[in-house]
Enzyme design. Structure first.
Site, PDB file in Angstrom:
ATOM      1  N   ASP A 137       0.839  -1.200   0.000  1.00  0.00           N
ATOM      2  CA  ASP A 137       0.000   0.000   0.000  1.00  0.00           C
ATOM      3  C   ASP A 137       0.872   1.248   0.000  1.00  0.00           C
ATOM      4  O   ASP A 137       1.693   1.450   0.888  1.00  0.00           O
ATOM      5  CB  ASP A 137      -0.896  -0.004   1.241  1.00  0.00           C
ATOM      6  CG  ASP A 137      -1.782   1.223   1.311  1.00  0.00           C
ATOM      7  OD1 ASP A 137      -2.910   1.152   0.790  1.00  0.00           O
ATOM      8  OD2 ASP A 137      -1.351   2.254   1.873  1.00  0.00           O
ATOM      9  N   TYR A 164       2.535   9.927  -0.202  1.00  0.00           N
ATOM     10  CA  TYR A 164       3.656   9.362   0.556  1.00  0.00           C
ATOM     11  C   TYR A 164       4.997   9.687  -0.087  1.00  0.00           C
ATOM     12  O   TYR A 164       6.045   9.536   0.550  1.00  0.00           O
ATOM     13  CB  TYR A 164       3.526   7.834   0.664  1.00  0.00           C
ATOM     14  CG  TYR A 164       2.314   7.337   1.380  1.00  0.00           C
ATOM     15  CD1 TYR A 164       1.442   8.192   2.061  1.00  0.00           C
ATOM     16  CD2 TYR A 164       2.008   5.975   1.372  1.00  0.00           C
ATOM     17  CE1 TYR A 164       0.322   7.713   2.698  1.00  0.00           C
ATOM     18  CE2 TYR A 164       0.888   5.486   2.018  1.00  0.00           C
ATOM     19  CZ  TYR A 164       0.040   6.356   2.674  1.00  0.00           C
ATOM     20  OH  TYR A 164      -1.077   5.876   3.306  1.00  0.00           O
ATOM     21  N   LYS A 222      -2.977   5.811  -4.187  1.00  0.00           N
ATOM     22  CA  LYS A 222      -4.141   6.645  -3.901  1.00  0.00           C
ATOM     23  C   LYS A 222      -4.029   8.033  -4.541  1.00  0.00           C
ATOM     24  O   LYS A 222      -2.940   8.596  -4.671  1.00  0.00           O
ATOM     25  CB  LYS A 222      -4.297   6.821  -2.380  1.00  0.00           C
ATOM     26  CG  LYS A 222      -4.277   5.516  -1.599  1.00  0.00           C
ATOM     27  CD  LYS A 222      -4.451   5.759  -0.111  1.00  0.00           C
ATOM     28  CE  LYS A 222      -4.041   4.559   0.701  1.00  0.00           C
ATOM     29  NZ  LYS A 222      -2.592   4.431   0.871  1.00  0.00           N
ATOM     30  N   HIS A 247      -8.027   9.099  -1.825  1.00  0.00           N
ATOM     31  CA  HIS A 247      -7.395   9.097  -0.504  1.00  0.00           C
ATOM     32  C   HIS A 247      -8.291   9.739   0.567  1.00  0.00           C
ATOM     33  O   HIS A 247      -8.412   9.222   1.683  1.00  0.00           O
ATOM     34  CB  HIS A 247      -6.061   9.839  -0.588  1.00  0.00           C
ATOM     35  CG  HIS A 247      -5.070   9.430   0.445  1.00  0.00           C
ATOM     36  ND1 HIS A 247      -3.715   9.461   0.247  1.00  0.00           N
ATOM     37  CD2 HIS A 247      -5.225   8.981   1.711  1.00  0.00           C
ATOM     38  CE1 HIS A 247      -3.082   9.038   1.338  1.00  0.00           C
ATOM     39  NE2 HIS A 247      -3.989   8.752   2.234  1.00  0.00           N
TER      40      HIS A 247
END
Length: 284
Positions: free
Chosen positions: A43, A48, A73, A106
């Site tokens: 994931d 990120y 996401k 997200h």
């Protein structure tokens, strides 16, 4: 490993590997370690800022791409029809992949940041449905959507979200939302399964861990999976990566499940879908 069958017929392992804050060499190595141990679902997210690292680790692993499930996401500042397609293509390029197994919104648009949050979510979802129809995404879903956001999306969606990834851990597991998702055949996936470390000092969890000769982390992860909820723990420590997946040689009793269910609020992130930070200009 147990699998969860999604409403589109695809399957996900009940345990995956989270990569939040996994960057550079350490992050790449932790993903490789996880692959060697047996994890097959990873994931990540555009936010990120580690999609390149995740893709690099996957590509260097030597494991057949078809055996690996990748989630990424769409960030909440890139919502909208055209914006979604653009953001998706950037993620795909960074990951170095031909397709993404699971693509999520997200965070939902909200009234603070979009003039018509329902339309914004609907437009983003329409773009994702088209990408799925084109074979670029295997399954599509959402993250941090409350019932009100899901019900609004249902009004225009041709495809029901396969999954809702939410904050879910002892002390904050959003049981009413989980019930709603399961009623609508939407799988639930847990983020922050260890409550940002707050679970480790809890006496009840420590006691249950001693009874089963397991760690507190293993108790929490087993509790989540016994709720038929997917979990994506993260760690850069080899021993913890191993421990996190080795939770199927014991089972929590109904009484223990109930005790954990009823723990008071603990480790809540404070992040709520309708209160994410305001931007300078409200978007259309």
């Amino acid at each position: 490993m147990k699998e969860i069958v999604l409403n589109d017929g695809n399957k996900l392992p009940i345990i995956g590997f989270g990569t939040y804050k996994s960057t550079k060499k350490e992050g790449i190595q932790s993903i490789k370690n996880a692959l060697n141990i047996g994890y097959r679902m990873f994931d990540t997210a555009a936010k990120y800022d580690n999609e390149k690292e995740v893709g690099k680790a996957i590509n260097e692993s030597g494991i057949d791409r078809k055996e690996i499930i990748i989630t990424t996401k769409l960030w909440r500042e890139n919502l909208g029809y055209e914006e979604t397609k653009k953001a998706f293509n950037i993620s795909l390029k960074k990951l170095g992949l031909d397709y993404i197994d699971l693509y999520l919104i997200h965070w939902p648009a909200n009234a603070k940041n979009y003039k018509d949050w329902k339309k914004t979510n609907a437009d983003s979802w329409r773009a994702m449905e088209e990408l799925q129809a084109d074979g670029k995404i295997t399954s599509i879903g959402v993250s941090n959507f409350w019932q009100e956001h899901l019900e609004a999306l249902f009004q225009t969606a041709n495809v029901i979200p396969a999954i809702n990834q939410i904050e879910f851990h002892p002390g904050y597991w959003q049981s009413e939302l989980v019930t709603f998702c399961k009623k609508n055949i939407i799988a639930v996936e847990s983020w922050s399964p260890l409550a940002r470390g707050k679970v480790f000092g809890n006496e009840l969890l420590q006691s249950i861990a001693r009874q089963h000769n397991k760690s507190v982390a293993q108790i929490c992860l087993r509790w989540i999976t016994q709720h038929e909820t997917i979990v994506i723990p993260k760690s850069n420590t080899l021993k913890r990566i191993e421990d996190n997946i080795n939770i199927f040689d014991f089972k929590l009793s109904e009484a223990e499940m109930k005790q954990i269910n009823e723990l008071p609020e603990m480790g809540f992130s404070g992040e709520l879908p309708n209160n994410w930070p305001e931007v300078l200009d409200v978007k259309n």
